[in-house]
Design an enzyme around this catalytic site. Structure first.
Site, PDB file in Angstrom:
ATOM      1  N   SER A   1      -4.991  -9.196   2.842  1.00 46.21           N
ATOM      2  CA  SER A   1      -4.012  -8.219   3.341  1.00 46.21           C
ATOM      3  C   SER A   1      -4.564  -6.800   3.224  1.00 46.21           C
ATOM      4  CB  SER A   1      -2.711  -8.315   2.542  1.00 46.21           C
ATOM      5  OG  SER A   1      -2.139  -9.596   2.652  1.00 46.21           O
TER       6      SER A   1
ATOM      7  N   ARG B   1      -0.471  -0.285  -1.233  1.00 47.62           N
ATOM      8  CA  ARG B   1       0.534  -1.231  -1.725  1.00 47.62           C
ATOM      9  C   ARG B   1       1.894  -1.018  -1.072  1.00 47.62           C
ATOM     10  NH1 ARG B   1      -0.532  -5.017  -5.424  1.00 47.62           N
ATOM     11  NH2 ARG B   1      -2.673  -4.863  -6.119  1.00 47.62           N
TER      12      ARG B   1
ATOM     13  N   HIS C   1       1.506  -2.741   2.166  1.00 45.66           N
ATOM     14  CA  HIS C   1       1.482  -4.173   1.877  1.00 45.66           C
ATOM     15  C   HIS C   1       2.887  -4.729   1.666  1.00 45.66           C
ATOM     16  CE1 HIS C   1       0.670  -7.598  -1.097  1.00 45.66           C
ATOM     17  NE2 HIS C   1       0.076  -7.987   0.000  1.00 45.66           N
TER      18      HIS C   1
END
Lengths: 218, 218
Positions: free
Chosen positions: A21, A44, A47
């Protein structure tokens, strides 16, 4: 059996999924204004949301990363505005430095005081957290009134958070509350926020978890 | 005091904020393909994400609303893939009909079995839930492998969920897992899903909470 898929979920482990990812995010994000030390948080947040626009909407106080890591390593308590955030935060990485994650919005004393003063429970919960630790870490992903109250207490000199992660989501007051936080950009309270209506628990959690990972690696 | 804002957060109560948010959503959503009985779910998903694109990406099995309400009223157990979803679900509205909200991903026996079989904990947790109640309500907002395993068990005749809310978020397998669920559109398992990478805990929670509100009002 007609269940045919190009990928092989049964052999992909969570760590591989995360790593793949991150590769996709790096490949697709293109130009962005963030510093290298801020990028793990941006990564993040994207993500957690699969939303590059949300990632690009982040606003960092200049000290947010360094101060956030230091606060986690110093074991400052983490105050979340809602239970979902408390659930999502990686607690072992907070607790290993002596910290803890608290959420006060469902406390009976908060409900009583909110009713008495005709204020939101989020406001009263913020006051309770500030009274307990004016220099705590505040993670607000839902309640604009919690963030606005925290900003008010900062301006009044009653709160001096080690870090504010303020990313309420929604149509009423969310964007405005984050604009108010972003106005503190030249002040001495480190924060991470974003522009616009989007935000929420997972991206707020992602920002804190990114910092606690960095805290662990130092 | 320089803290001047056009809105009045200290006098706005949560119910008013929600009502005003719904008015904004209705004003801005424009044309959409959803039925009137599906709209409350669409509305709450947009409310939770502030993302109209995500709302428009929803896909409903024809029976999802009616069957979902009936399942909640029948007290079917709700299985969430992660703790954040369990935290976000309005539990009193599930419990008043005899239901409960379970999450098995952190159970010690799930961890042991996942390690033994070299599969994700999400897969093993799904198997545990299906073994307990093949006709349960499954709310999956994070783990594509949980959703793919549930689809496999449906096709194998081992699971016959009363409702699947499947909206994993992410870059690896999330969109593909939802495409697999959407292929069951002519089958007899009611589901709510969406297209693309976006999704997550808050929107999955929003969909279930919309249904439990409708269940309460019937």
């Amino acid at each position: 059996m007609e269940f045919n898929m190009d990928f092989k979920p049964l052999t992909v482990q969570p760590q591989e999924i995360e790593s793949l990812s991150f590769d996709i995010i790096t490949a697709e994000i293109g130009e962005h204004p963030f510093r290298a030390d801020q990028y793990p948080v941006v990564q993040r947040v994207i993500h957690a949301s699969a939303d590059f626009d949300l990632g690009r909407s982040l606003v960092f106080h200049r000290d947010a990363i360094e101060a956030g890591i230091a606060a986690i390593r110093a074991g400052k308590p983490v105050f979340a505005d809602v239970q979902m955030i408390q659930s999502g935060i990686s607690k072992p990485r907070i607790e290993k430095f002596g910290g803890r994650v608290e959420v006060y919005i469902s406390d009976p004393d908060v409900a009583v005081e909110a009713k008495r003063l005709n204020l939101t429970r989020a406001i009263i919960a913020t006051r309770k957290a500030v009274a307990e630790a004016p220099d705590g870490i505040f993670v607000i992903g839902n309640a604009p009134t919690a963030l606005l109250e925290l900003i008010r207490l900062i301006k009044a000199g009653e709160a001096r958070p080690s870090l504010v992660i303020g990313m309420p989501v929604g149509f009423v007051s969310a964007a405005e509350s984050k604009d108010e936080l972003a106005k503190l950009i030249d002040g001495d309270v480190p924060f991470i926020t974003n522009r616009g209506r989007k935000g929420g628990s997972p991206v707020s959690v992602a920002a804190l978890n990114a910092l606690s990972l960095l805290a662990e690696q130092q």
